[in-house]
Design an enzyme around this catalytic site. Structure first.
Site, PDB file in Angstrom:
ATOM      1  N   ASP A 231       0.817  -1.259  -0.087  1.00 26.31           N
ATOM      2  CA  ASP A 231       0.141  -0.014  -0.219  1.00 26.31           C
ATOM      3  C   ASP A 231       0.914   1.224   0.167  1.00 26.31           C
ATOM      4  O   ASP A 231       1.851   1.381   0.866  1.00 26.31           O
ATOM      5  CB  ASP A 231      -0.836  -0.196   1.241  1.00 26.31           C
ATOM      6  CG  ASP A 231      -2.140   0.997   1.224  1.00 26.31           C
ATOM      7  OD1 ASP A 231      -3.146   0.452   1.015  1.00 26.31           O
ATOM      8  OD2 ASP A 231      -1.842   2.312   1.161  1.00 26.31           O
TER       9      ASP A 231
ATOM     10  N   ASN B 268     -12.936  -3.154   2.687  1.00 28.66           N
ATOM     11  CA  ASN B 268     -13.846  -1.929   2.782  1.00 28.66           C
ATOM     12  C   ASN B 268     -14.773  -1.972   1.538  1.00 28.66           C
ATOM     13  O   ASN B 268     -14.346  -2.163   0.469  1.00 28.66           O
ATOM     14  CB  ASN B 268     -12.912  -0.633   2.743  1.00 28.66           C
ATOM     15  CG  ASN B 268     -12.149  -0.536   3.915  1.00 28.66           C
ATOM     16  OD1 ASN B 268     -12.347  -1.042   5.188  1.00 28.66           O
ATOM     17  ND2 ASN B 268     -10.906  -0.012   3.778  1.00 28.66           N
TER      18      ASN B 268
ATOM     19  N   GLN C 139     -14.340   2.751   1.437  1.00 25.40           N
ATOM     20  CA  GLN C 139     -13.678   2.345   0.177  1.00 25.40           C
ATOM     21  C   GLN C 139     -13.224   3.569  -0.658  1.00 25.40           C
ATOM     22  O   GLN C 139     -13.865   4.318  -0.795  1.00 25.40           O
ATOM     23  CB  GLN C 139     -14.340   1.310  -0.467  1.00 25.40           C
ATOM     24  CG  GLN C 139     -13.751   0.842  -1.551  1.00 25.40           C
ATOM     25  CD  GLN C 139     -14.678  -0.344  -2.473  1.00 25.40           C
ATOM     26  OE1 GLN C 139     -15.692  -0.620  -2.038  1.00 25.40           O
ATOM     27  NE2 GLN C 139     -14.052  -1.004  -3.502  1.00 25.40           N
TER      28      GLN C 139
ATOM     29  N   VAL D 267     -11.043   3.284  -3.523  1.00 21.59           N
ATOM     30  CA  VAL D 267     -10.570   2.439  -4.848  1.00 21.59           C
ATOM     31  C   VAL D 267     -11.579   1.509  -5.221  1.00 21.59           C
ATOM     32  O   VAL D 267     -11.734   0.383  -4.580  1.00 21.59           O
ATOM     33  CB  VAL D 267      -9.101   2.017  -4.967  1.00 21.59           C
ATOM     34  CG1 VAL D 267      -8.882   1.645  -6.150  1.00 21.59           C
ATOM     35  CG2 VAL D 267      -8.065   3.027  -4.504  1.00 21.59           C
TER      36      VAL D 267
ATOM     37  N   HIS E  17     -10.371  -5.088  -3.532  1.00 17.67           N
ATOM     38  CA  HIS E  17      -9.049  -5.524  -2.951  1.00 17.67           C
ATOM     39  C   HIS E  17      -8.849  -5.906  -1.418  1.00 17.67           C
ATOM     40  O   HIS E  17      -9.981  -5.347  -0.639  1.00 17.67           O
ATOM     41  CB  HIS E  17      -7.761  -4.324  -2.969  1.00 17.67           C
ATOM     42  CG  HIS E  17      -8.549  -2.928  -2.496  1.00 17.67           C
ATOM     43  ND1 HIS E  17      -9.445  -2.376  -3.237  1.00 17.67           N
ATOM     44  CD2 HIS E  17      -8.099  -2.495  -1.306  1.00 17.67           C
ATOM     45  CE1 HIS E  17     -10.078  -1.179  -2.536  1.00 17.67           C
ATOM     46  NE2 HIS E  17      -9.135  -1.320  -1.321  1.00 17.67           N
TER      47      HIS E  17
HETATM   48  P1  5GP Z   1      -9.720   1.069   0.152  1.00 14.04           P
HETATM   49  O1  5GP Z   1      -9.669   2.696   0.845  1.00 14.04           O
HETATM   50  O2  5GP Z   1     -10.358   1.830  -1.215  1.00 14.04           O
HETATM   51  O3  5GP Z   1     -10.147   0.049   0.983  1.00 14.04           O
HETATM   52  O4  5GP Z   1      -8.187   1.125  -0.122  1.00 14.04           O
HETATM   53  C1  5GP Z   1      -7.466   1.853  -1.055  1.00 14.04           C
HETATM   54  C2  5GP Z   1      -6.020   1.598  -0.793  1.00 14.04           C
HETATM   55  O5  5GP Z   1      -5.070   1.850  -1.979  1.00 14.04           O
HETATM   56  C3  5GP Z   1      -5.440   2.862   0.291  1.00 14.04           C
HETATM   57  O6  5GP Z   1      -5.196   2.156   1.518  1.00 14.04           O
HETATM   58  C4  5GP Z   1      -4.382   3.527  -0.397  1.00 14.04           C
HETATM   59  O7  5GP Z   1      -3.513   3.870   0.636  1.00 14.04           O
HETATM   60  C5  5GP Z   1      -3.923   2.584  -1.497  1.00 14.04           C
HETATM   61  N1  5GP Z   1      -3.749   3.210  -2.776  1.00 14.04           N
HETATM   62  C6  5GP Z   1      -4.214   4.134  -3.553  1.00 14.04           C
HETATM   63  N2  5GP Z   1      -3.705   4.375  -4.588  1.00 14.04           N
HETATM   64  C7  5GP Z   1      -2.536   3.709  -4.633  1.00 14.04           C
HETATM   65  C8  5GP Z   1      -1.406   3.453  -5.719  1.00 14.04           C
HETATM   66  O8  5GP Z   1      -1.308   4.152  -6.570  1.00 14.04           O
HETATM   67  N3  5GP Z   1      -0.610   2.657  -5.170  1.00 14.04           N
HETATM   68  C9  5GP Z   1      -0.446   1.899  -4.141  1.00 14.04           C
HETATM   69  N4  5GP Z   1       0.354   0.855  -3.898  1.00 14.04           N
HETATM   70  N5  5GP Z   1      -1.565   1.808  -3.308  1.00 14.04           N
HETATM   71  C10 5GP Z   1      -2.660   2.821  -3.519  1.00 14.04           C
END
Ligand code: 5GP
Length: 115
Positions: free
Chosen positions: A30, A86, A93, A95, A99
């Site tokens: 992450d 999430n 969430q 993205v 995941h």
């Molecule tokens: P969510 O909040 O959707 O469950 O988690 C998305 C995660 O993706 C977050 O923890 C954020 O830090 C991570 N993330 C967002 N953009 C990128 C990226 O470009 N590269 C990586 N490796 N992680 C990302």
């Protein structure tokens, strides 16, 4: 694939180091880790949210959990880690490409679901 940052990482449009890859998924660190180990296990299939997965995805969902365990072990936290999904903006969430967060390497408060 999906038109999200994870879709672009999977397609190679955004270069990223894969900790693990097979025909169904990848694992990456992450970019904003919440613990010493914070790995994302991401299916190559662009399912937006867990709730959007279908019966057809059953084997894939199980596979993601197996890979999460393998990657946790590979990262040295196989004995103590959290697996978080999430689902939806209201749950944090950001993205919209499914995941799994594999989080470990720090103390977890007993009995709490997150944090
Ligand atoms: P969510 O909040 O959707 O469950 O988690 C998305 C995660 O993706 C977050 O923890 C954020 O830090 C991570 N993330 C967002 N953009 C990128 C990226 O470009 N590269 C990586 N490796 N992680 C990302």
């Amino acid at each position: 694939m999906s038109d999200t940052v994870f879709g672009k990482i999977i397609s190679g449009d955004i270069p990223s180091e894969f900790l693990y890859e097979d025909e169904h998924c990848i694992a990456i660190n992450d970019v904003n880790p919440q613990a010493p180990v914070h790995v994302l296990v991401i299916p190559k299939k662009g399912i937006p949210r867990l709730v959007d997965s279908q019966l057809d995805d059953q084997a894939l969902l199980g596979h993601l959990m197996l890979v999460a365990g393998k990657v946790a072990t590979q990262q040295g936290v196989g004995e103590a880690f959290r697996l978080i999904v999430n689902n939806g903006a209201g749950a944090g969430q950001t993205v919209f490409h499914l995941h799994l967060h594999v989080i470990g390497g720090r103390e977890f408060a007993e009995g709490r679901m997150a944090g």
